[in-house]
Design a protein around this motif. Structure first.
Motif, short mmCIF file in Angstrom:
data_model
loop_
_atom_site.label_atom_id
_atom_site.label_comp_id
_atom_site.label_asym_id
_atom_site.label_seq_id
_atom_site.Cartn_x
_atom_site.Cartn_y
_atom_site.Cartn_z
N ILE A 128 58.04 23.56 60.63
CA ILE A 128 57.05 23.29 61.68
C ILE A 128 56.54 24.62 62.23
CG2 ILE A 128 56.61 22.13 63.87
CD1 ILE A 128 58.91 20.26 63.27
N TYR A 129 55.24 24.66 62.51
CA TYR A 129 54.61 25.85 63.07
C TYR A 129 53.71 25.42 64.22
CZ TYR A 129 50.89 29.33 63.55
OH TYR A 129 49.97 30.20 64.06
N HIS A 130 53.88 26.06 65.39
CA HIS A 130 53.05 25.81 66.57
C HIS A 130 52.30 27.09 66.92
CE1 HIS A 130 54.74 21.86 67.79
NE2 HIS A 130 55.84 22.33 67.23
N PRO A 131 50.97 27.11 66.89
CA PRO A 131 50.27 28.30 67.39
C PRO A 131 50.39 28.38 68.91
CG PRO A 131 48.70 26.57 66.85
CD PRO A 131 50.05 26.07 66.41
N ALA A 132 50.62 29.57 69.40
CA ALA A 132 50.81 29.76 70.84
C ALA A 132 50.23 31.10 71.25
CB ALA A 132 52.29 29.68 71.22
N GLY A 133 49.83 31.19 72.51
CA GLY A 133 49.38 32.45 73.06
C GLY A 133 48.15 32.99 72.36
N GLY A 134 48.28 34.24 71.88
CA GLY A 134 47.16 34.89 71.23
C GLY A 134 46.72 34.20 69.96
N GLN A 135 47.67 33.58 69.24
CA GLN A 135 47.30 32.88 68.02
C GLN A 135 46.42 31.67 68.32
OE1 GLN A 135 51.09 32.12 66.13
NE2 GLN A 135 50.82 33.85 64.75
N ARG A 136 46.70 30.97 69.42
CA ARG A 136 45.84 29.84 69.79
C ARG A 136 44.44 30.32 70.16
NH1 ARG A 136 47.90 25.60 74.18
NH2 ARG A 136 49.17 25.03 72.36
N LEU A 137 44.38 31.45 70.89
CA LEU A 137 43.08 32.01 71.25
C LEU A 137 42.31 32.42 70.00
CD1 LEU A 137 41.05 33.06 73.34
CD2 LEU A 137 42.34 35.19 73.40
N ALA A 138 43.00 33.09 69.07
CA ALA A 138 42.35 33.50 67.83
C ALA A 138 41.91 32.28 67.02
CB ALA A 138 43.30 34.36 67.00
N VAL A 148 53.12 32.24 55.93
CA VAL A 148 52.23 31.60 54.96
C VAL A 148 53.02 31.13 53.75
CG1 VAL A 148 50.12 31.89 53.61
CG2 VAL A 148 50.40 33.11 55.77
N ARG A 149 53.96 31.95 53.29
CA ARG A 149 54.74 31.57 52.11
C ARG A 149 55.70 30.41 52.40
NH1 ARG A 149 54.13 37.21 50.88
NH2 ARG A 149 55.86 37.77 52.27
N ARG A 150 56.14 30.30 53.67
CA ARG A 150 57.00 29.15 54.00
C ARG A 150 56.21 27.86 54.02
NH1 ARG A 150 59.02 32.35 58.30
NH2 ARG A 150 58.04 30.90 59.77
N LEU A 151 55.01 27.90 54.56
CA LEU A 151 54.19 26.70 54.60
C LEU A 151 53.53 26.41 53.26
CD1 LEU A 151 52.48 27.17 58.09
CD2 LEU A 151 54.37 25.65 57.53
N LEU A 152 53.18 27.46 52.52
CA LEU A 152 52.53 27.32 51.21
C LEU A 152 53.39 28.03 50.17
CD1 LEU A 152 48.78 28.01 52.09
CD2 LEU A 152 49.73 25.86 51.29
N PRO A 153 54.40 27.37 49.64
CA PRO A 153 55.26 28.02 48.64
C PRO A 153 54.46 28.48 47.43
CG PRO A 153 56.22 25.95 49.41
CD PRO A 153 54.82 25.99 49.93
N GLY A 154 54.70 29.73 47.04
CA GLY A 154 54.01 30.28 45.88
C GLY A 154 52.70 30.95 46.19
N PHE A 155 52.24 30.94 47.45
CA PHE A 155 50.96 31.57 47.77
C PHE A 155 51.05 33.08 47.56
CE2 PHE A 155 48.22 33.78 50.79
CZ PHE A 155 46.98 33.27 50.44
N GLN A 156 50.01 33.64 46.95
CA GLN A 156 49.95 35.07 46.69
C GLN A 156 48.56 35.59 47.02
OE1 GLN A 156 51.26 34.82 42.50
NE2 GLN A 156 52.95 36.16 43.07
#
Length: 469
Positions: A151-161, A306-314
């Protein structure tokens, strides 16, 4: 697991048909526009009422004749039984993505709009259903279950971005970045000062019509920014059961689910705003589902997320700069921005002699085209395609953003084309054809790189045939 039995759609299914026929109500009012009489207005309103009753009756018949059913094997049956009877079947293994939308009006009526995206059909053949909230949740859980594991929750600056990159405006990014550097307490004051300065500049240098247009654009963009920020409220991304899902929003509740084994590609867009904030949005394409909204945003240095949410992403490999890479490369990269900038420079030269008052008006688009040309020069230096350990990756410059793409689908097809100039210089254009009839081009790359990409896909295709899942 038992079947649901035949079920009816939500009444909003009929309202969707009514919405598509709104143009018919304007036809009787055209008579009023030419006649300009009260009697003509009353006659037009009476015709509209009769037309509304007729279309409402047709909508009720359509709602009665349509039904859906989910059987025990997870196959969705869409039926129509009026004069002619037909049935469409959709298996859960054929789906690449599922989207559930609940705008404010739908929330008040207890409805949901469910869109099913097949993996191999074009985008125009996605299936949209209007169901109750409970049926929509049950259908999504049965056809594409997504237990919450990572699970990933955007918070703070990431939510603003996330909100700013969704609205996609460089000027507002600069404004907010300046406000944040001054501190949280002074952010509102700094923002208001910058807006006042921009309004004063517009009133001083721009004509009245253009200043009003700029003000209207700023207001509309403010509404877009508020909408984008409301989408980040209660937002989260999770992965589980071979499915990557997201859910969030305040005014419009949106949930999307992507099957990882049907994922076509994932891309990171390096826009000027993303580079300024050092936060990079990730976009997904699965089958015919190609939604122009980021799934999540990660900060520089958070590639593990990114790799945890998208296994194999390069990401595409970093290529060292060399003059050999540019030798023989076509200047087609610079044509759009270079042509616009050259035309504006010519207008500036003419205006400096004939109409000096128009110089500020022409300088603004010239600055924008100059910045656009700088972005296209980056595309000239970096665009290319390379096979990595597991996937095919490429860089593609589009407008003012650099797209870093990782291709997941083994069903991707390649087309290598060469112009006479490309044959002489050993260059080729590589066209990626994805499932769902989506295409992407990488321009003027070395022919050896194009052949290496084709050989990579051929090897992986043979491996998939010899080792079926």
């Amino acid at each position: 697991m038992t079947g649901t039995g035949p079920r009816r759609y939500h009444p909003f299914f009929a309202l969707g048909f009514m919405r598509r026929t709104l143009l018919l109500y304007l036809v009787p009012l055209v008579q009023v526009l030419f006649a300009r009489e009260w009697q003509a207005l009353w006659r037009a309103l009476a015709q509209d009422v009769a037309l509304f009753c007729l279309l409402a009756l047709v909508s009720a018949v359509m709602l009665r004749a349509s039904s859906w059913e989910l059987d025990a094997a997870g196959v969705l049956h869409l039926r129509w039984d009026l004069i002619l009877s037909f049935e469409r079947r959709i298996q859960n293994s054929q789906l690449a993505a599922v989207q559930i939308e609940r705008p404010m009006l739908y929330c008040l009526a207890g409805a949901s709009r469910v869109t099913l995206y097949p993996a191999l059909l074009p985008k125009g053949q996605a299936v949209t259903l209007h169901l109750t909230r409970r049926d929509a949740r049950m259908l999504a859980d049965r056809m594409m279950p997504a237990p919450q594991q990572e699970i990933y929750h955007p918070a703070g600056g990431q939510r603003l971005a996330f909100a700013l990159l969704g609205a996609n405006s460089l000027s507002t990014l600069l404004l907010v970045a300046l406000a944040l550097r001054q501190g949280d307490n002074a952010a509102e004051q700094i923002a208001l000062e910058q807006i006042n300065q921009a309004a004063a500049w517009a009133a001083r240098w721009l004509p009245a019509g253009l200043a009003w247009a700029l003000t209207a654009w700023t207001f509309l963009f403010g509404l877009s920014l508020v909408r984008s920020f409301s989408h980040t409220l209660f937002y989260r991304v999770w992965r589980g059961g071979g499915v990557l899902a997201s859910r969030g929003g305040l005014l419009v509740r949106v949930e999307r689910r992507f099957r990882l084994d049907r994922l076509t590609c994932a891309e990171v867009r390096l826009s000027p705003g993303a580079r300024l904030l050092r936060c990079y949005p990730v976009y997904l394409t699965a089958g015919c589902c190609n939604i122009d909204a980021p799934l999540f945003v990660y900060r520089a240095g958070q590639e593990d997320l990114v790799r945890r949410l998208l296994p194999g992403f390069q990401m595409p490999p970093r290529q060292p700069f060399s003059l050999a890479w540019l030798r023989g490369r076509s200047l087609v990269f610079l044509a759009p921005a270079g042509g616009c900038l050259g035309f504006l420079i010519l207008l500036l030269l003419v205006a400096s002699w004939a109409l000096p008052a128009a110089l500020p008006l022409l300088a603004l688009p010239a600055v924008v085209c100059t910045f656009w040309l700088v972005c296209e020069i980056e595309g000239l230096l970096r665009e290319g395609a390379w096979p990595t350990e597991k996937h095919l990756t490429f860089l593609r410059q589009r407008r003012m953003s650099m797209h870093c793409v990782c291709v997941f689908s083994p069903a991707t097809a390649l087309r290598i084309s060469q112009s006479p100039w490309g044959v002489l210089r050993g260059r080729a254009t590589l066209t990626f054809a994805y499932p769902g009839r989506l295409r992407e081009r990488v321009r003027s790359i070395p022919l050896s790189d194009a052949l290496a990409c084709a050989a990579f896909l051929e090897r992986n295709d043979l491996y998939d045939k010899d080792h079926p899942v």
